[in-house]
Design an enzyme around this catalytic site. Sequence first.
Site, short mmCIF file in Angstrom:
data_model
loop_
_atom_site.label_atom_id
_atom_site.label_comp_id
_atom_site.label_asym_id
_atom_site.label_seq_id
_atom_site.Cartn_x
_atom_site.Cartn_y
_atom_site.Cartn_z
N GLU A 154 0.81 -1.24 0.00
CA GLU A 154 0.00 0.00 0.00
C GLU A 154 0.83 1.28 0.00
O GLU A 154 0.56 2.20 0.77
CB GLU A 154 -0.97 -0.03 1.19
CG GLU A 154 -1.88 -1.26 1.15
CD GLU A 154 -2.78 -1.42 2.37
OE1 GLU A 154 -2.83 -0.52 3.21
OE2 GLU A 154 -3.43 -2.48 2.47
N GLU A 260 -5.95 -10.93 -1.18
CA GLU A 260 -6.75 -10.71 0.04
C GLU A 260 -8.24 -10.69 -0.31
O GLU A 260 -8.97 -9.76 0.06
CB GLU A 260 -6.36 -9.37 0.70
CG GLU A 260 -4.90 -9.27 1.05
CD GLU A 260 -4.52 -8.00 1.80
OE1 GLU A 260 -5.41 -7.28 2.29
OE2 GLU A 260 -3.30 -7.71 1.90
O1 9MR Z 1 -7.21 -8.33 8.58
C1 9MR Z 1 -6.29 -7.50 9.25
C2 9MR Z 1 -6.91 -7.01 10.56
O2 9MR Z 1 -7.08 -8.08 11.46
C3 9MR Z 1 -6.03 -5.92 11.17
O3 9MR Z 1 -6.67 -5.38 12.31
C4 9MR Z 1 -5.79 -4.84 10.12
C5 9MR Z 1 -4.93 -3.69 10.65
O4 9MR Z 1 -4.93 -2.63 9.76
O5 9MR Z 1 -5.16 -5.40 8.99
C6 9MR Z 1 -5.97 -6.32 8.34
O6 9MR Z 1 -5.35 -6.80 7.18
C7 9MR Z 1 -5.04 -5.84 6.18
C8 9MR Z 1 -3.82 -6.33 5.44
O7 9MR Z 1 -2.78 -6.58 6.33
C9 9MR Z 1 -3.39 -5.34 4.37
N1 9MR Z 1 -4.48 -5.02 3.48
C10 9MR Z 1 -5.71 -4.62 4.10
C11 9MR Z 1 -6.15 -5.68 5.11
C12 9MR Z 1 -7.51 -5.33 5.71
O8 9MR Z 1 -7.41 -4.13 6.44
#
Ligand code: 9MR
Length: 344
Positions: A154, A260
């Site tokens: 990102e 994802e």
């Molecule tokens: O699914 C993840 C969630 O449990 C966390 O709290 C969050 C923190 O920002 O991150 C989520 O995963 C993210 C991933 O690492 C990167 N792309 C977006 C995903 C959804 O937010």
Amino acid sequence: MLRFCLLLLTLVGLAACQKEPLTQCDAAQPLHGYYPFPVGAAISMIELGRGTAYDELARRQFNSVTPENCFKPSYLHPGPGQYYWAEADALADFSQASNQRLHGHVLIWHQQLPGWMWAFAGSPADWEALFKDHIQTVVRHFRGRVAGWDVVNEAFEADGTLRSTIWKQHLGATYLEKAFRYAHEADPEALLFYNDYDLDSNPVKRRAVLSWLRTMRQRGVPVHGLGLQMHISILNPENTQIAEALGEVQQTGLKIHLSEIDVAVNPLGKAVTPNRELLQRQADKLAFLVRTYQELPRDQQYGITFWGISDQNTWIRRYFQRDDYPLLFDDNYQPKPAYCILAR
Ligand code: 9MR
């Protein structure tokens, strides 16, 4: 009278048929068995090992695993020079015991950093040392166990400019390139990915990322793949946008990871129940996405990964504080139409 009865029976029969879910199945066979590329899930260490049906689904249905959180710096690197491997190693052991590929997520991101990194007050050289140490210590630790890494996550804004992250602020725009070179030094066998969201629905952002990737290739930077997150919904993107995006990213020749996937059925945050119509629209959207992915050349298909297993574990409910049902299995770990449409 007879005619009337027959008509009635036909109508009743039709109505009964329509009540049947359009796709209904059990999950007796592993989902990954239907595909020539790895089919994975993000695994939460909060869910794994609690003795629910989650464990068995995680082990059997998928042949690739991405850590949802436990590889992120806030978990792995809680203090300067201090690493915490226990959970991440447990997941690596789980994936190895289940014959699953392990995909590393994530080395460099602007979220889920430990407090000490946010507060770090060093010179540019100190920042570079911290950055390099984090990447190389983590990649070396998992060398031979992790097949591919999301090296940077990102880094681009919606308008195609580089996001002003803590890394860009302290290392400059070349942090991106450095991250890939450092990771490659630490494990020359691992496949290295750039990962981002909305690349399917936002052509401005996608083209900025693709143009940056071309520059990286010209400069000999070891970037091997592109992760399209695909946090999508039944409303957005349109199928035509999905086809256009996958067509464009294919041109890079890079490996493509749908990294994802989830398909929200309630993107507008209304009060909804997951009725048959919504779940079928979700299944159709997903089927289109996966069919389009299947048309990529085989050597570009790194695989597809769902961002969770059951609706009860989705990040979307927590993050957006809304009801949603974006995954393959329902709250009771039963397969949904979205699963069934893929499992054939
Ligand atoms: O699914 C993840 C969630 O449990 C966390 O709290 C969050 C923190 O920002 O991150 C989520 O995963 C993210 C991933 O690492 C990167 N792309 C977006 C995903 C959804 O937010």
